[in-house]
Write a protein that holds these residues in place. Structure first.
Motif, mmCIF file in Angstrom:
data_model
loop_
_atom_site.group_PDB
_atom_site.id
_atom_site.type_symbol
_atom_site.label_atom_id
_atom_site.label_comp_id
_atom_site.label_asym_id
_atom_site.label_seq_id
_atom_site.Cartn_x
_atom_site.Cartn_y
_atom_site.Cartn_z
ATOM 1 N N GLY A 202 35.738 -25.151 9.466
ATOM 2 C CA GLY A 202 37.108 -24.671 9.623
ATOM 3 C C GLY A 202 37.981 -24.851 8.406
ATOM 4 O O GLY A 202 39.002 -24.180 8.277
ATOM 5 N N THR A 203 37.621 -25.746 7.504
ATOM 6 C CA THR A 203 38.447 -25.991 6.322
ATOM 7 C C THR A 203 37.715 -25.718 5.019
ATOM 8 O O THR A 203 38.338 -25.413 4.016
ATOM 9 C CB THR A 203 38.938 -27.447 6.293
ATOM 10 O OG1 THR A 203 37.823 -28.324 6.125
ATOM 11 C CG2 THR A 203 39.666 -27.797 7.587
ATOM 12 N N GLY A 204 36.397 -25.869 5.032
ATOM 13 C CA GLY A 204 35.632 -25.694 3.807
ATOM 14 C C GLY A 204 35.686 -26.882 2.871
ATOM 15 O O GLY A 204 35.162 -26.833 1.757
ATOM 16 N N VAL A 205 36.329 -27.968 3.325
ATOM 17 C CA VAL A 205 36.451 -29.156 2.486
ATOM 18 C C VAL A 205 35.097 -29.864 2.393
ATOM 19 O O VAL A 205 34.445 -30.102 3.410
ATOM 20 C CB VAL A 205 37.516 -30.124 3.056
ATOM 21 C CG1 VAL A 205 37.523 -31.439 2.283
ATOM 22 C CG2 VAL A 205 38.886 -29.481 2.999
ATOM 23 N N LYS A 206 34.702 -30.215 1.185
ATOM 24 C CA LYS A 206 33.447 -30.927 0.970
ATOM 25 C C LYS A 206 33.686 -32.427 1.103
ATOM 26 O O LYS A 206 34.675 -32.948 0.592
ATOM 27 C CB LYS A 206 32.874 -30.608 -0.399
ATOM 28 C CG LYS A 206 32.460 -29.150 -0.560
ATOM 29 C CD LYS A 206 31.868 -28.893 -1.932
ATOM 30 C CE LYS A 206 31.438 -27.432 -2.069
ATOM 31 N NZ LYS A 206 30.872 -27.153 -3.414
ATOM 32 N N SER A 355 54.712 -23.879 9.802
ATOM 33 C CA SER A 355 53.561 -22.992 9.928
ATOM 34 C C SER A 355 53.154 -22.497 8.552
ATOM 35 O O SER A 355 53.956 -21.913 7.820
ATOM 36 C CB SER A 355 53.892 -21.804 10.834
ATOM 37 O OG SER A 355 52.818 -20.885 10.852
ATOM 38 N N MET A 356 51.897 -22.738 8.195
ATOM 39 C CA MET A 356 51.379 -22.313 6.904
ATOM 40 C C MET A 356 50.740 -20.929 6.981
ATOM 41 O O MET A 356 50.210 -20.431 5.984
ATOM 42 C CB MET A 356 50.343 -23.333 6.402
ATOM 43 C CG MET A 356 50.815 -24.772 6.457
ATOM 44 S SD MET A 356 52.344 -25.057 5.539
ATOM 45 C CE MET A 356 51.754 -24.856 3.867
ATOM 46 N N SER A 357 50.799 -20.302 8.144
ATOM 47 C CA SER A 357 50.241 -18.970 8.310
ATOM 48 C C SER A 357 51.046 -17.961 7.499
ATOM 49 O O SER A 357 52.273 -18.077 7.361
ATOM 50 C CB SER A 357 50.256 -18.574 9.794
ATOM 51 O OG SER A 357 49.906 -17.216 9.959
ATOM 52 N N THR A 358 50.380 -16.950 6.957
ATOM 53 C CA THR A 358 51.074 -15.943 6.142
ATOM 54 C C THR A 358 52.109 -15.171 6.957
ATOM 55 O O THR A 358 53.123 -14.736 6.409
ATOM 56 C CB THR A 358 50.048 -14.964 5.547
ATOM 57 O OG1 THR A 358 49.251 -14.407 6.605
ATOM 58 C CG2 THR A 358 49.136 -15.671 4.569
ATOM 59 N N GLN A 359 51.894 -15.053 8.245
ATOM 60 C CA GLN A 359 52.860 -14.290 9.043
ATOM 61 C C GLN A 359 54.151 -15.057 9.319
ATOM 62 O O GLN A 359 55.138 -14.478 9.760
ATOM 63 C CB GLN A 359 52.237 -13.829 10.366
ATOM 64 C CG GLN A 359 51.771 -14.950 11.272
ATOM 65 C CD GLN A 359 51.110 -14.415 12.538
ATOM 66 O OE1 GLN A 359 51.786 -14.040 13.501
ATOM 67 N NE2 GLN A 359 49.778 -14.339 12.519
ATOM 68 N N HIS A 360 54.162 -16.365 9.036
ATOM 69 C CA HIS A 360 55.381 -17.160 9.198
ATOM 70 C C HIS A 360 55.992 -17.565 7.864
ATOM 71 O O HIS A 360 57.141 -17.994 7.818
ATOM 72 C CB HIS A 360 55.092 -18.413 10.034
ATOM 73 C CG HIS A 360 54.688 -18.119 11.437
ATOM 74 N ND1 HIS A 360 53.616 -18.740 12.049
ATOM 75 C CD2 HIS A 360 55.182 -17.254 12.354
ATOM 76 C CE1 HIS A 360 53.486 -18.288 13.279
ATOM 77 N NE2 HIS A 360 54.413 -17.373 13.493
ATOM 78 N N GLY A 361 55.211 -17.462 6.795
ATOM 79 C CA GLY A 361 55.744 -17.704 5.463
ATOM 80 C C GLY A 361 56.290 -19.100 5.235
ATOM 81 O O GLY A 361 57.292 -19.279 4.532
ATOM 82 N N MET A 422 42.246 -31.231 10.893
ATOM 83 C CA MET A 422 41.790 -30.644 9.644
ATOM 84 C C MET A 422 40.392 -31.104 9.249
ATOM 85 O O MET A 422 39.763 -30.500 8.376
ATOM 86 C CB MET A 422 42.784 -30.947 8.520
ATOM 87 C CG MET A 422 44.166 -30.354 8.756
ATOM 88 S SD MET A 422 44.152 -28.604 9.232
ATOM 89 C CE MET A 422 43.457 -27.827 7.787
ATOM 90 N N ASN A 423 39.886 -32.180 9.869
ATOM 91 C CA ASN A 423 38.511 -32.595 9.579
ATOM 92 C C ASN A 423 37.497 -31.883 10.476
ATOM 93 O O ASN A 423 36.315 -32.207 10.456
ATOM 94 C CB ASN A 423 38.354 -34.108 9.709
ATOM 95 C CG ASN A 423 38.624 -34.619 11.124
ATOM 96 O OD1 ASN A 423 38.790 -33.829 12.060
ATOM 97 N ND2 ASN A 423 38.674 -35.932 11.279
ATOM 98 N N LYS A 446 41.120 -21.337 10.953
ATOM 99 C CA LYS A 446 41.647 -22.108 9.819
ATOM 100 C C LYS A 446 42.787 -21.383 9.104
ATOM 101 O O LYS A 446 43.464 -21.977 8.263
ATOM 102 C CB LYS A 446 40.536 -22.422 8.834
ATOM 103 C CG LYS A 446 39.899 -21.205 8.192
ATOM 104 C CD LYS A 446 38.787 -21.621 7.241
ATOM 105 C CE LYS A 446 38.128 -20.398 6.593
ATOM 106 N NZ LYS A 446 37.054 -20.792 5.673
ATOM 107 N N GLN A 447 43.012 -20.113 9.413
ATOM 108 C CA GLN A 447 44.149 -19.405 8.834
ATOM 109 C C GLN A 447 45.461 -19.775 9.518
ATOM 110 O O GLN A 447 46.539 -19.484 9.007
ATOM 111 C CB GLN A 447 43.928 -17.883 8.959
ATOM 112 C CG GLN A 447 42.666 -17.376 8.282
ATOM 113 C CD GLN A 447 42.652 -17.624 6.785
ATOM 114 O OE1 GLN A 447 43.679 -17.494 6.118
ATOM 115 N NE2 GLN A 447 41.504 -17.998 6.263
ATOM 116 N N ASN A 448 45.370 -20.469 10.655
ATOM 117 C CA ASN A 448 46.564 -20.782 11.456
ATOM 118 C C ASN A 448 46.891 -22.270 11.382
ATOM 119 O O ASN A 448 46.890 -22.971 12.385
ATOM 120 C CB ASN A 448 46.350 -20.358 12.914
ATOM 121 C CG ASN A 448 45.862 -18.917 13.029
ATOM 122 O OD1 ASN A 448 46.329 -18.032 12.310
ATOM 123 N ND2 ASN A 448 44.930 -18.679 13.938
ATOM 124 N N VAL A 449 47.168 -22.755 10.170
ATOM 125 C CA VAL A 449 47.438 -24.174 9.952
ATOM 126 C C VAL A 449 48.927 -24.475 10.180
ATOM 127 O O VAL A 449 49.790 -23.720 9.756
ATOM 128 C CB VAL A 449 47.034 -24.596 8.524
ATOM 129 C CG1 VAL A 449 47.451 -26.045 8.248
ATOM 130 C CG2 VAL A 449 45.540 -24.439 8.329
#
Length: 455
Positions: A202-206, A355-361, A422-423, A446-449
């Protein structure tokens, strides 16, 4: 008497064979104590700009990076260690109202402690709150610490020994009688194995999974290998379903990308300088010259090895004959000064969800004791996602703020695709879960953080 003489003669002959290479000497790698020269305490406090009184904040560990032969000025820690600084004005002064009604001027600071009384302030250069890493810079290079080399782990490192270094005791010592002075030698080391390298869903974090203990205070400190190279940043520990502790460090590659985009020099592996201004990709590393015969350096090494073995045998003989060295007095614990007294009153804080989503800016939404609903249903939700947003249910989850504890409480409302930390941990439905200010979570995808904040 003759048998005893034969015994010691045999030991001496064996030692001579080992020293001069007739028999191999087996050695095991150990922790490079020089790593402690690069580790420090990092704090993030909200202080009264006039009196220096501390109102709120947290602490952890950090480590310096840069060229190995120069005084460093950049260091790395966890994002959550400095979230007070990031959430409270980033060093700018502002007016805060205390619970008793009085108004004070406060500012957030990041302090890098070399001892319990010696510190410098730092500022945050860049960070990644999802990976939980931050890069700091002090005003000028310091000779109080040294830079540590970095090593991006590969599958070859799985199964190898690792060491987590930091100051885990500072959390418990902050409010009671001190047992540490925050010097280099006060840092502690936990040993374990690189269990596996993972990418968090969901995050791609290594991240690096290990059985070496990671506690509150040593988060932000380095996880190193036998060579003293940093593999990752101590980050978090969780309990699995069997109640066993699983510990994780953020892979150092999550930081090297931040360093590269900010043109910050660091050293990788066995002294490779990654300063973009000095790198020449067309230049190959020189091949060491090979020489036959016994070199002067090798001869000195053999002699030194023989002397070391003989010294060890002398110690064995002394012990065998009953001679003991005089006991040494145990060192007294140095006092650990508190950075400042903690007043009873605390500033009133405004709890928000961003909201970090692009639709909320990046829009923020206030939250209090009344739950804020999140989902696609505009009739009941405060944070509303557009119809068709991947992973989001009509009434997905709710969040409320507990002023008493200062925590956010999130509850999944039996959503179709789940609410996640987030983990990558999926929250059970209808079960409240507490988040700290600065924590993030995502709904369905993961786009809806969404990030929790206090301002």
């Amino acid at each position: 008497m003759k048998s005893r003489m034969k015994k010691w003669l045999g030991v001496l002959v064996l030692a001579a064979f080992m020293a001069f290479g007739v028999l191999p000497i087996k050695s095991s790698a150990a922790f490079d104590t020089g790593v402690r020269d690069g580790v420090c305490v990092v704090t993030s406090y909200l202080i009264d700009a006039s009196t220096g009184l501390i109102y709120d904040g947290g602490q952890g560990s950090g480590f310096f990076i840069g060229e190995l032969d120069k005084n460093p000025e950049y260091l790395i820690t966890n994002h959550h260690v400095v979230d007070t600084y990031l959430n409270y004005g980033k060093g700018e002064k502002w007016q805060a109202q205390l619970t008793n009604g009085s108004v004070v001027t406060v500012r957030a600071t990041v302090r890098v402690y070399f001892t319990g009384v010696e510190f410098v302030e730092a500022r945050v250069i860049d960070y990644d709150d999802v990976a939980d890493v931050a890069v700091l810079r002090i005003a000028s290079p310091t000779d109080q610490r040294k830079a540590l080399p970095l090593h991006v782990p590969t599958d070859n490192d799985v199964g190898s020994t690792c060491y987590c270094v930091g100051y885990p005791a500072i959390a418990e010592n902050f409010y009671k009688e001190a047992t540490s002075s925050w010097k280099k030698e006060d840092s502690s080391v936990t040993t374990g194995t690189v269990s596996r390298l993972i990418t968090i869903a969901g995050t791609g974090v290594k991240a690096i999974q290990t059985d070496a203990q990671v506690n509150h205070g040593n988060s932000g400190g380095p996880m190193v290998n036998d060579a003293g190279e940093v593999l990752g940043i101590n980050s978090w520990g969780v309990q699995n379903t069997e109640g066993e502790q699983e510990n994780y460090a953020c892979d150092i590659s999550e930081v090297t990308s931040i360093l590269s985009r900010n043109n910050i020099t660091y050293v990788e592996g066995a002294g490779t300088n990654t300063d973009p201004s000095t790198e020449d990709p067309t230049t190959e590393a020189p091949t060491p010259e090979k020489k036959s015969g016994l070199s002067t350096g090798a001869l000195i090494g053999i002699i030194a090895g023989a002397l070391a073995v003989i010294a060890a045998i002398v110690v064995i003989i002394i012990v065998a004959t009953g001679k003991k060295s005089a006991p040494q007095a145990a060192p007294q614990a140095a006092p650990q000064p508190m950075p400042g007294p903690i007043p009873q009153a605390a500033p009133q804080k405004r709890a928000m969800l961003r909201s970090m989503s692009t639709q909320h800016g990046g829009q923020t939404f206030p939250v209090g004791s009344t739950p804020v609903m999140i989902g696609r249903d505009p009739s009941s939700c405060t944070i509303v996602y557009r119809e068709g947003t991947a992973g989001v249910s009509g009434k997905h989850c709710q969040v409320q703020f507990d002023a008493g504890s200062g925590n956010f409480i999130i509850t999944d409302l039996r959503s179709s695709y789940g609410t996640f930390l987030m983990n990558g941990t999926k929250l059970p439905a209808n079960t409240p879960y507490q988040l700290k200010a600065g924590d993030s979570f995502y709904v369905g995808d993961k786009q809806n953080v969404i990030r929790t904040e206090l301002g």
